[in-house]
Design an enzyme around this catalytic site. Sequence first.
Site, short mmCIF file in Angstrom:
data_model
loop_
_atom_site.label_atom_id
_atom_site.label_comp_id
_atom_site.label_asym_id
_atom_site.label_seq_id
_atom_site.Cartn_x
_atom_site.Cartn_y
_atom_site.Cartn_z
N ASP A 47 -7.02 4.38 -4.55
CA ASP A 47 -7.67 4.25 -3.23
C ASP A 47 -8.26 5.64 -2.97
OD1 ASP A 47 -7.87 2.32 -0.77
OD2 ASP A 47 -7.29 4.21 0.12
N LYS A 61 0.88 -1.18 0.00
CA LYS A 61 0.00 0.00 0.00
C LYS A 61 0.90 1.22 0.00
CE LYS A 61 -4.43 1.02 0.28
NZ LYS A 61 -5.61 0.32 -0.22
#
Length: 455
Positions: A168, A128
């Site tokens: 995201d 991430k």
Amino acid sequence: MIIHPLVAPILAEVVSANPGEPEFHQAAEEVLQTLVPILEKERKYLKEKIPQRMLVPERTIEFRVVWQTDNGEVQVNRGYRVQMNSAIGPYKGGLRFHPNVNRGVLKFLAFEQVFKNALSGLPLGGGKGGSDFDPKGKSDAEIMRFCQAFMLELERHLDHRRDIPAGDIGVGAREIGYMFGMYKKIRNEFTGVLTGKGLGWGGSLLRPEATGYGLVYFAADMLHTKGDSLKGKTCLVSGSGNVSQFAIEKLLELAAKVITFSDSDGFIYDKDGITYEKLAYLKWLKNEKRGRVSEYAEKYPSAEYHPVARNARQNLLWAIPADCAFPCATQNEILENDAMALVQNGVRLLAEGANMPTNNAAIEILQKNGVMYAPGKAANAGGVATSGLEMTQNYSGEYWTREQVDQKLQAIMRHIHDTCLAVANEFGAPGNYVIGANIGGFRRVADAMIAQGMI
Ligand code: NDP
């Protein structure tokens, strides 16, 4: 919550080695507690220190991003990529641009991503990344300059066989486009190094819809186990971004009634329900006008707008009577008081579109009161799964129709759902999707790590 003695020392180590990272501690606690049955049964995992290894990223990259505003002011932001685990495939996970992004938030998201990707059955490791850059109120040119500056550094850590980011919060098609363009320019090669690309340049049909659609497929499967369906169910949705918009769309398709959505300033309660026409307005408002949900209440008199104070201990969106709840905004948006309100109002199902929207105490309240609860790492895996499908299409050069991708997405969501239930049964916790998701994801990664030796 009392921490089981088998994992308490591991958690204590995580807390002391990662100070000031409460979200990472929270995610570690939630997972470790539910791994106890498998750690007791199969001692090899503790002997090999697999949980401890999984809680340290393989690599964390932190870098400076310098860019200029339209009026010439120099701006400095922090960029990150957490490459958490590559035991079952290259690092895969989104990039988040939001002012509350920091190392701890990204470590929690990367840790969750490892389990999610493993559960999907695809060969994807977990990672991430992102930045504390705030895209709100920035011009297109400013967004482009930031994305280019961000990729100028991140590029050297990526490759379509090493680390493949996606979007995201705050990173949608526009940002992916600017970052992809910069990557391609530096490398002088066209590869599928990012997913969520535009349709004309390597993207997959249905990738934008995939997380929201997948979430609703998962919820439908949960209700199906009780001989029930989403038809006619009143639903609470939070957020109004990518995941929320397509969750609402699929809920409408399955004849559910959606009465709420939100942004970080407040929520909309539309007692008449959101229609396709109203959803089209919401998409325009958020994606093109880049406005606030309060404007929806100005257009539709059936809707009420309720501002929400930041850091409030209760969000009244969750106190509206309904059958099902779909938190799709951000982490920790459902706390103890919210869980209590959901239970009191008879909510039967809560499935997470966002990552870790429900804190550990609230999960306990929901589960103790018989609410069917699906954690994000299972229920919102449709996005990364379809990113996996985008990668396969990029490698093979063969592109699938919308129907083909949708079929594969439904099959993957069913596989995750059924894996959760089968693993929960195997470990004596029938119907517990948290135990099923955590142990199911853990076992796949842990076995690969043991097979690959001490690295
Ligand atoms: P978007 O940026 O498209 O939308 C985010 C939404 O959440 C917006 O409505 C935003 O409101 C709201 N929001 C953001 N931060 C806060 C906050 N601190 N408090 C309240 N509301 C907030 O993001 P996505 O829809 O892509 O992501 C939503 C969630 O789903 C995240 O948890 C993400 O990690 C998760 N997720 C996303 C996937 C994807 O494919 N996109 C895949 C799997 C999970 P505002 O307009 O005010 O910012």
